[in-house]
Design a protein around this motif. Structure first.
Motif, short mmCIF file in Angstrom:
data_model
loop_
_atom_site.label_atom_id
_atom_site.label_comp_id
_atom_site.label_asym_id
_atom_site.label_seq_id
_atom_site.Cartn_x
_atom_site.Cartn_y
_atom_site.Cartn_z
N SER A 11 0.86 -1.18 0.00
CA SER A 11 0.00 0.00 0.00
C SER A 11 0.90 1.23 0.00
O SER A 11 1.68 1.43 0.93
N ARG A 12 0.81 2.01 -1.04
CA ARG A 12 1.64 3.21 -1.15
C ARG A 12 0.91 4.24 -1.99
O ARG A 12 -0.04 3.91 -2.72
N PRO A 13 1.34 5.49 -1.94
CA PRO A 13 0.71 6.51 -2.78
C PRO A 13 0.99 6.26 -4.26
O PRO A 13 1.92 5.54 -4.61
N LEU A 14 0.17 6.86 -5.08
CA LEU A 14 0.39 6.82 -6.52
C LEU A 14 1.49 7.84 -6.83
O LEU A 14 1.37 9.01 -6.50
N TYR A 15 2.59 7.37 -7.46
CA TYR A 15 3.76 8.23 -7.64
C TYR A 15 3.97 8.61 -9.10
O TYR A 15 4.06 7.75 -9.98
N SER A 16 4.06 9.91 -9.32
CA SER A 16 4.71 10.40 -10.53
C SER A 16 6.16 10.67 -10.16
O SER A 16 6.54 10.63 -8.98
N GLU A 17 6.99 10.96 -11.15
CA GLU A 17 8.39 11.25 -10.84
C GLU A 17 8.49 12.49 -9.95
O GLU A 17 9.29 12.53 -9.02
N ASP A 18 7.67 13.50 -10.23
CA ASP A 18 7.70 14.73 -9.42
C ASP A 18 7.29 14.45 -7.99
O ASP A 18 7.93 14.91 -7.04
N ALA A 19 6.21 13.67 -7.81
CA ALA A 19 5.72 13.37 -6.46
C ALA A 19 6.74 12.54 -5.68
O ALA A 19 6.97 12.78 -4.49
N PHE A 20 7.36 11.59 -6.35
CA PHE A 20 8.35 10.75 -5.68
C PHE A 20 9.58 11.57 -5.27
O PHE A 20 10.11 11.42 -4.17
N ALA A 21 10.03 12.46 -6.18
CA ALA A 21 11.20 13.29 -5.88
C ALA A 21 10.92 14.25 -4.74
O ALA A 21 11.80 14.56 -3.94
N GLU A 22 9.67 14.72 -4.65
CA GLU A 22 9.31 15.64 -3.57
C GLU A 22 9.27 14.94 -2.22
O GLU A 22 9.68 15.49 -1.20
N GLU A 23 8.81 13.69 -2.21
CA GLU A 23 8.66 12.97 -0.94
C GLU A 23 9.95 12.30 -0.51
O GLU A 23 10.23 12.19 0.68
N HIS A 24 10.77 11.83 -1.49
CA HIS A 24 12.00 11.11 -1.16
C HIS A 24 13.19 11.90 -1.70
O HIS A 24 13.48 11.86 -2.91
N LYS A 25 13.88 12.58 -0.83
CA LYS A 25 15.00 13.42 -1.21
C LYS A 25 16.22 12.56 -1.55
O LYS A 25 16.50 11.58 -0.87
N LYS A 26 16.93 12.94 -2.58
CA LYS A 26 18.12 12.21 -3.00
C LYS A 26 19.35 12.74 -2.27
O LYS A 26 19.41 13.91 -1.90
N THR A 27 20.32 11.84 -2.07
CA THR A 27 21.58 12.27 -1.47
C THR A 27 22.42 13.01 -2.52
O THR A 27 22.25 12.82 -3.72
N THR A 28 23.31 13.82 -2.04
CA THR A 28 24.20 14.56 -2.93
C THR A 28 25.45 13.74 -3.18
O THR A 28 26.18 13.39 -2.24
N ARG A 29 25.65 13.37 -4.40
CA ARG A 29 26.81 12.55 -4.76
C ARG A 29 27.90 13.43 -5.36
O ARG A 29 27.65 14.19 -6.29
N LYS A 30 29.09 13.29 -4.80
CA LYS A 30 30.22 14.05 -5.32
C LYS A 30 30.84 13.27 -6.47
O LYS A 30 31.38 12.18 -6.28
N ARG A 31 30.73 13.81 -7.65
CA ARG A 31 31.24 13.12 -8.82
C ARG A 31 32.68 13.53 -9.09
O ARG A 31 33.03 14.71 -9.00
N LYS A 32 33.49 12.53 -9.43
CA LYS A 32 34.90 12.79 -9.69
C LYS A 32 35.09 13.48 -11.03
O LYS A 32 34.47 13.13 -12.02
N THR A 33 35.96 14.48 -11.02
CA THR A 33 36.29 15.18 -12.25
C THR A 33 37.44 14.45 -12.94
O THR A 33 38.05 13.53 -12.39
N LEU A 34 37.73 14.89 -14.16
CA LEU A 34 38.86 14.31 -14.89
C LEU A 34 40.15 14.51 -14.12
O LEU A 34 41.02 13.63 -14.08
N ARG A 35 40.25 15.65 -13.46
CA ARG A 35 41.45 15.93 -12.67
C ARG A 35 41.59 14.93 -11.52
O ARG A 35 42.70 14.46 -11.23
N ASN A 36 40.48 14.59 -10.87
CA ASN A 36 40.52 13.62 -9.78
C ASN A 36 40.98 12.25 -10.28
O ASN A 36 41.79 11.58 -9.62
N HIS A 37 40.47 11.84 -11.45
CA HIS A 37 40.86 10.54 -12.01
C HIS A 37 42.35 10.51 -12.35
O HIS A 37 43.04 9.52 -12.08
N ILE A 38 42.85 11.60 -12.94
CA ILE A 38 44.27 11.67 -13.30
C ILE A 38 45.13 11.64 -12.04
O ILE A 38 46.14 10.93 -11.96
#
Length: 756
Positions: A11-38
């Protein structure tokens, strides 16, 4: 009645992508730059040094866990058995390369030494491989033909034909090693993934045919010039059968006897392999017997047979390769590097899975690259692995490459001390041994009927690769096969099997409507499944399939609507139409004759403009003034993006245009199960605007269908199971574990009614 089994309730709410994003916040992922890889790549610490050492010298990893008491005896037995087979195959496969037999012995010694330290497989037997030897032989006979002058190469001066050919083979092997080492250092071991099992099977079958034909001259005892290039196999067969009356009967009888005996004993080995401690080395036994008979009877003098002849004692001094040969053979050598690695890696992977250890494709490239470079310095033939020889090493109990090292010692003993005993051996015996060992590769032709029944594109790849490799040569045939294989991948993604989905009654499951009987399709809704990535090559195909699925062309309808609107506005302005309680009616008694619109036509694809109309036009009703516009049979279109892994820029533009065409004819668009990578890319590429909005994206197909039924209740009659599944009040997405669709009775505007 529902089938018996486990159920789940969600049993859960009916989710659109907007509704799901509003209710479930995403974590902030630090993405590696080309400089980090080098920076990370060039960072050095103790762990990286240790891992690099273990990676470049895999021997360190397995020598630490070596169980001397349990494994050493097995490795000794395996090494001796493999060494005897390696000696025989080295002599035999050198004939394929059109070089003197003893150079094949070098391929069973020098590459094995370096692979012992650098290789990651513990079970393959490194040395000459028939397909690779034949590919080398093609280049050798082209540069140093049997008849006619050799190629204009500076290093050939003062050398005999055999020495010239050995120089070409060594230079080709050296260059092949450079290619393999370079690919290993660049970490491109994944390249072997582009050679499918089907392609390799077709290629090796064709190679077996070439090998078979190349050995016929030894079996019949004929002198046949070496041919290279397209149709060389045809010319070789023509030359053989043109002088078939000159067959040396002694060679033919010897070869037939050897083949029959070896075949029978090999079959017995396969049948009773569980009862035999080690397979009977019948090739070695028959070689010894044939060698003894040839020496005792003096076949060379009495019957003029071709024998191995003088085998120099000891190794040859190291020599540098010829740069001129590099320039003339680079195009031929690269396919050899790929084939040699692909075959060895495939065999190594089989034994790695069987004995539960890991192999590294990039390290294998480095190992074979260094092995071929080192071996070529001492005029070794190109090395890979032979399937039969590796099977001997593994089946006789070999546990590690110590067995390979011991096999190299056996070969060294033959080279240094007892090689002279093989001098009376007939070449027809070697040819017979080569031919009888082709059974496994030739029997791969049995795969064709199975592939034809199960996967016809794969069958086409097999047949084209095999036929092209037979007729055009192994190098060109491999290229043709790879091209056809890539084309089949393109065609599979460019022309996938799109489908219209329907709900399986009593569930939240959706399947192709053509495949099931008990389905539910809400009125006015189409669910279109896109089963592949969307890119520049298939976007028009998808648009065509989408139009075919919905049954109408939205752009054509939009143009007709806009043209009709222009006509209505024009007639209202002239007073030829009037607004009444019954709708728009002609003011005159005679019907209005439709004339060609004289205004500009470039705006017909834009959204319909109702601003100057005093009434709202119902396009599904009967229109005045003989105006005819096709009706739109659906109100909602659902696109299932579950299998869409990426969308490129060209396809994004085409997709956006297609969606707008439907939106402008009042069809609601819903996109479901869109991958987050694709969704974020749509955001970053400004895909959304006033017409295409994020609200049309839903988490699942069932969420979208519930949303549609809430907006457009289906008045069609449902069965009792479907009515139980859907809640009238909340539209629970998975009620009672059986998510399906329920329509609610609600008053709708009657078809054909004009709205004011």
């Amino acid at each position: 009645m529902q089938p018996a089994g486990k159920h789940y309730v969600v049993s859960r709410p009916l989710y659109s992508e907007d509704a799901f994003a509003e209710e479930h916040k995403k974590t902030t992922r630090k993405r590696k730059t080309l400089r980090n890889h080098i920076k990370q790549y060039f960072t050095c610490d103790c762990n990286r040094v240790k891992n690099a050492a273990l990676s470049l010298l895999p021997i360190i990893g397995w020598i630490k866990i070596y169980r001397v008491k349990e494994w050493l005896l097995n490795d000794i037995v395996s090494g001796v058995s493999t060494g005897l087979v390696a000696v025989l195959q080295g002599l035999a496969y050198s004939l394929l390369a059109s070089i003197p037999p003893w150079y094949g012995l070098f391929a069973a010694f020098f590459p094995v030494i370096t692979y012992f330290f650098l290789g990651t497989s513990r079970h393959i037997s490194v040395g000459a491989f028939p397909v690779l030897s034949l590919m080398v032989g093609t280049v050798v006979t082209r540069l140093v033909p049997d008849d006619g002058p050799p190629a204009n190469i500076t290093g050939f001066e003062g050398l005999t034909m055999d020495e010239q050919r050995a120089m070409v083979a060594a230079s080709v092997t050296f260059l092949m090693g450079i290619f393999q080492l370079g690919m290993g250092l660049l970490q491109v071991g994944f390249i072997v993934m582009y050679l499918s099992d089907t392609l390799v099977s077709g290629f090796t079958t064709a190679a077996a045919v070439h090998i078979l034909v190349s050995q016929l001259k030894f079996v019949f005892g004929l002198t046949v010039p070496g041919f290279s290039g397209p149709l060389s196999i045809i010319y070789t067969l023509e030359s053989i059968f043109g002088q078939i009356t000159k067959t040396n009967i002694c060679d033919l009888v010897t070869a037939i006897v050897v083949m029959v005996v070896v075949f029978i004993v090999k079959e017995l080995n396969d049948r009773y392999k569980s009862k035999l401690p080690v397979p009977i080395p019948i090739e070695v036994i028959m070689t010894v017997i044939a060698c003894g008979i040839s020496y005792a009877v003096d076949f060379k003098e009495k019957y003029n047979v071709d024998i191995v002849g003088k085998i120099p004692s000891g190794f040859e001094p190291p020599t540098a390769p010829s740069l001129q040969i590099f320039q003339m053979t680079a195009v031929d050598t690269f396919p050899m590097a790929i084939v040699g690695f692909a075959v060895a890696f495939s065999v190594a992977k089989v034994y790695a899975v069987k004995h539960d250890y890991l192999i590294d494709g990039n390290q294998e490239l480095i190992a074979f690259g260094v092995s071929n470079i080192f071996g070529a310095t001492f005029k070794s033939l190109a090395a890979s692995t032979a399937l039969s020889r590796s099977a001997v090493q593994e089946s006789t109990g070999g546990k590690t490459q110590i067995a390979g090292l011991l096999s190299a010692i056996i070969v060294m003993i033959v080279i240094l001390a007892v090689g002279f005993l093989l001098e009376p051996l007939q070449k027809s015996v070697l040819g017979a041994v080569v031919i009888i060992n082709l059974k496994g590769m030739l029997m791969q032709v049995r795969e064709v009927p199975y592939l034809w029944r199960k996967d016809r594109p794969d069958c086409v790849v097999w047949l084209v690769t095999c036929v092209a490799s037979i007729l055009l040569g192994l190098d060109l045939g491999l290229g043709v096969g790879l091209g056809v294989e890539l084309l089949t991948v393109v065609f599979r993604t460019q022309f996938p099997r799109c489908s219209v989905l329907a709900n399986i009654k009593g569930t939240d499951i959706y399947r192709d409507r053509k495949d099931y009987l008990s389905i539910y399709e809400p009125e006015g809704v189409k669910i279109f499944r896109i089963p592949s990535p969307i890119f520049f090559a298939n976007i028009e195909f998808f648009r065509g399939k989408l139009v075919e699925a919905v049954g109408f062309n939205p752009l054509r309808i939009l143009r007709k609507r806009n043209k009709a609107l222009r006509k209505i506005k024009k007639l209202l302005k002239k007073g030829e139409l009037q607004v009444t309680a019954k709708g728009l009616l002609p003011s005159g008694s005679s019907p209005i004759v439709e004339s060609e619109d004289e205004s500009k036509m470039e705006d017909l694809d834009l959204p319909s403009d109702y601003s100057e109309l005093p009434v709202q036009v119902n396009w599904n009703s009967q229109l005045p003034a003989n105006i005819c516009v096709p009706q739109v049979p659906i109100h909602s279109l659902v696109l299932d993006f579950a299998a869409v892994s990426f969308v490129d820029m060209s396809a994004m533009k085409g997709l956006k245009g297609a969606l707008k065409e439907f939106i402008r004819v009042d069809v609601n668009i819903y996109i479901v199960a869109c991958d987050m990578y694709v969704y974020e890319k749509l955001h970053s590429c400004k895909f959304f605007d006033d017409e295409i909005q994020t609200s049309m994206f839903f988490l699942t197909l069932h969420d979208a269908m519930l949303h549609i039924l809430e907006r457009h209740p289906d008045t069609s009659k449902l069965d009792s199971v479907s009515e139980k599944v859907f809640s009238d009040e909340k539209f629970d997405s998975l009620s009672n574990g059986r998510g399906s669709l329920r329509s609610r009775e609600r008053t709708q505007d009657k078809p054909g009614e004009t709205k004011f």
